[in-house]
Scaffold this motif. Structure first.
Motif, PDB file in Angstrom:
ATOM      1  N   ASP A 253       0.849  -1.186   0.000  1.00  0.00           N
ATOM      2  CA  ASP A 253       0.000   0.000   0.000  1.00  0.00           C
ATOM      3  C   ASP A 253       0.884   1.234   0.000  1.00  0.00           C
ATOM      4  OD1 ASP A 253      -2.335  -1.454   0.017  1.00  0.00           O
ATOM      5  OD2 ASP A 253      -2.491  -1.500   2.195  1.00  0.00           O
ATOM      6  N   ASP A 255       1.137   5.713  -1.347  1.00  0.00           N
ATOM      7  CA  ASP A 255       0.378   6.949  -1.513  1.00  0.00           C
ATOM      8  C   ASP A 255       0.025   7.153  -2.983  1.00  0.00           C
ATOM      9  OD1 ASP A 255      -0.465   9.471   0.014  1.00  0.00           O
ATOM     10  OD2 ASP A 255       0.541  10.272  -1.768  1.00  0.00           O
ATOM     11  N   TRP A 256      -0.975   8.042  -3.216  1.00  0.00           N
ATOM     12  CA  TRP A 256      -1.413   8.313  -4.581  1.00  0.00           C
ATOM     13  C   TRP A 256      -0.314   8.999  -5.406  1.00  0.00           C
ATOM     14  CZ3 TRP A 256      -6.813   8.548  -6.549  1.00  0.00           C
ATOM     15  CH2 TRP A 256      -7.674   7.755  -5.756  1.00  0.00           C
ATOM     16  N   GLY A 291      -9.718   4.597  -0.132  1.00  0.00           N
ATOM     17  CA  GLY A 291      -9.294   4.875   1.228  1.00  0.00           C
ATOM     18  C   GLY A 291      -8.051   5.717   1.335  1.00  0.00           C
ATOM     19  N   GLY A 292      -7.759   6.549   0.321  1.00  0.00           N
ATOM     20  CA  GLY A 292      -6.590   7.414   0.396  1.00  0.00           C
ATOM     21  C   GLY A 292      -5.292   6.729   0.047  1.00  0.00           C
ATOM     22  N   MET A 293      -5.318   5.477  -0.373  1.00  0.00           N
ATOM     23  CA  MET A 293      -4.102   4.747  -0.735  1.00  0.00           C
ATOM     24  C   MET A 293      -4.358   3.966  -2.009  1.00  0.00           C
ATOM     25  SD  MET A 293      -2.800   3.241   2.942  1.00  0.00           S
ATOM     26  CE  MET A 293      -4.368   2.399   3.197  1.00  0.00           C
ATOM     27  N   PRO A 332       2.183   5.835   2.697  1.00  0.00           N
ATOM     28  CA  PRO A 332       0.782   6.245   2.879  1.00  0.00           C
ATOM     29  C   PRO A 332       0.626   7.368   3.893  1.00  0.00           C
ATOM     30  CG  PRO A 332       0.964   3.859   2.820  1.00  0.00           C
ATOM     31  CD  PRO A 332       2.363   4.393   2.851  1.00  0.00           C
ATOM     32  N   ARG A 333      -0.179   8.381   3.530  1.00  0.00           N
ATOM     33  CA  ARG A 333      -0.430   9.525   4.407  1.00  0.00           C
ATOM     34  C   ARG A 333      -1.928   9.776   4.516  1.00  0.00           C
ATOM     35  NH1 ARG A 333       3.183  13.907   1.387  1.00  0.00           N
ATOM     36  NH2 ARG A 333       2.438  12.653  -0.374  1.00  0.00           N
ATOM     37  N   VAL A 334      -2.308  10.415   5.577  1.00  0.00           N
ATOM     38  CA  VAL A 334      -3.704  10.822   5.774  1.00  0.00           C
ATOM     39  C   VAL A 334      -3.808  12.309   5.466  1.00  0.00           C
ATOM     40  CG1 VAL A 334      -5.601  11.013   7.416  1.00  0.00           C
ATOM     41  CG2 VAL A 334      -4.057   9.050   7.525  1.00  0.00           C
ATOM     42  N   ARG A 335      -4.684  12.685   4.553  1.00  0.00           N
ATOM     43  CA  ARG A 335      -4.819  14.076   4.111  1.00  0.00           C
ATOM     44  C   ARG A 335      -6.062  14.713   4.730  1.00  0.00           C
ATOM     45  NH1 ARG A 335      -2.638  11.291  -0.135  1.00  0.00           N
ATOM     46  NH2 ARG A 335      -0.896  12.278  -1.242  1.00  0.00           N
ATOM     47  N   GLU A 337      -8.226  18.499   4.134  1.00  0.00           N
ATOM     48  CA  GLU A 337      -8.356  19.721   3.329  1.00  0.00           C
ATOM     49  C   GLU A 337      -8.752  20.888   4.233  1.00  0.00           C
ATOM     50  OE1 GLU A 337     -10.777  21.389  -0.577  1.00  0.00           O
ATOM     51  OE2 GLU A 337     -11.081  19.342   0.164  1.00  0.00           O
TER      52      GLU A 337
END
Length: 391
Positions: A253, A255-256, A291-293, A332-335, A337
């Motif tokens: 897994d 990051d985008w 899920g952000g990944m 992987p990170r949690v973003r 906004e």
């Protein structure tokens, strides 16, 4: 008294001569066994059964020829007959085991392409157990028929055989089911000795296959014992059904913002530098993006299941190391906004992703691209649906 002494001397002399002859033959076979594995196995396995059978027979014939009537002569001869039957059955079983061992020695399983050899070994092992059980039952039946009272009961036993067989079948239903399941496994090739299987969520190897149970050696050296009927009534995975070469995955897994092509290059380098890879499949694909990944799946191939496990671990380690050393932004990170109304700052804008032209490269596809991918795609392609004509 002189007649008794003569009879004893005759029995002792015949017994001694028989033992000497058997030991001499055993010595000759042992000498021949230095150049022949069959002779060596025969000398080891059939020595004691042959010695017991011939010795009992010699004593029996000496008593019949050299002695007259004496108290206990009938029971003694009857006992010798029973011992001879048991010894002869032991000898026949030993000779059959020698022949089966010779057949197994010609079909060794420690070779790369051992599918037919493992099938033959499984069938021989099952036949060996059936042979020994049959010989024991026949010998016991012959021994019982030497008793006059039991022979007289034969007619009445046959008359009630139908009822007895029904009762016995109901009482031993599960046992007989396992026996027939063992025979079915031996000759249907559903599972063989040394097959790699997944049963009850455990990955292991078929270590022993009998008429009533199957022993599976788990990868951590535990043993899982299952009745043979399990493999005829429940689904299980057989990784070596038609061959030992298998495919396996290592998932990651990220990051985008991850750049995929350098990871493909690293995967190819990891496979080509390892002797565990068999050169068939080395593919990196993005299989999920929620899920952000995004989830990357490395699909690799190896010659057998143990090599595949080590290759999967190696690939996973190389990819994780590469990401940590060269693409830490891919972790992987949690973003979150931040809008202007809450903090006064402008919203974050993601960096533009590089554009790619055309289809994915051959090492980014599983069912297309390259000879191996095209062949795999043809295997899983369904029939074409007929066109619907609109009126």
């Amino acid at each position: 008294m002189p007649h008794l002494m003569t009879a004893v001397l005759v029995v002792v002399a015949s017994t001694g001569a028989t033992i000497f002859l058997v030991e001499f033959l055993h010595w000759l076979l042992s000498r021949m066994g230095r150049r022949s594995e069959l002779a060596a196995d025969l000398a080891r396995t059939a020595h004691y059964p042959f010695l017991a059978t011939v010795t009992v027979f010699a004593i029996q014939q000496a008593i019949r020829a050299a002695t007259g009537e004496f108290p206990g002569r009938g029971p003694l001869l009857h006992l010798l007959v029973i011992l001879f039957i048991a010894g002869f059955a032991w000898l026949v079983a030993a000779l059959l085991l020698v022949l089966e061992d010779a057949a197994l020695a010609r079909w060794r399983t420690d070779v790369p392409d051992n599918l037919k050899r493992r099938r033959f070994k499984t069938q021989v092992v099952i036949l060996r157990r059936v042979t020994v059980a049959t010989i024991v039952i026949l010998a016991l039946g012959v021994v019982l028929m030497t008793f006059p009272g039991i022979r007289a009961l034969g007619a009445s036993l046959l008359a009630s055989a139908g009822l007895v067989s029904v009762v016995a079948a109901l009482a031993a239903q599960s046992t007989l089911g396992n026996v027939f399941a063992g025979l079915q496994l031996a000759f249907s090739d559903a599972v063989r000795v040394d097959d790699v299987v997944v049963v009850e969520g455990e990955w292991g190897r078929i270590e022993e296959l009998t008429l009533t149970y199957v022993a599976v050696q788990i990868w951590d050296d535990r043993r899982l014992l299952l009745p043979t009927s399990y493999f005829t009534t429940k689904p299980f995975q057989n990784w070596t059904r038609t061959g030992s070469a298998v495919l396996g995955t290592a998932e990651l897994d990220v990051d985008w913002a991850t750049d995929i092509e350098p990871l493909r290059t690293e995967l190819r380098s990891a496979c080509e530098s390892s002797q565990l890879w068999d050169g068939r499949v080395c593919v990196l694909q993005m299989t999920d993006a929620i899920g952000g990944m995004v989830r990357l799946r490395a699909l690799v191939s190896a010659a057998d299941a143990p090599a595949l496990w080590d290759l999967r671990c190696l690939v996973r380690e190389r990819l994780v190391t590469y990401v940590w050393q060269n693409q830490r932004t891919s972790i992987p990170r949690v973003r979150a906004e931040l809008t202007e109304g809450s903090s006064g700052s402008a919203p974050l804008r993601p960096a533009p992703r590089p554009q790619t032209d055309g289809d994915a490269p051959s090492d980014g596809r599983v069912f297309s691209g390259g000879n191996d991918g095209e062949a795999r795609g043809n295997q899983f392609t369904g029939p074409e649906e007929p066109a619907v004509t609109r009126r």
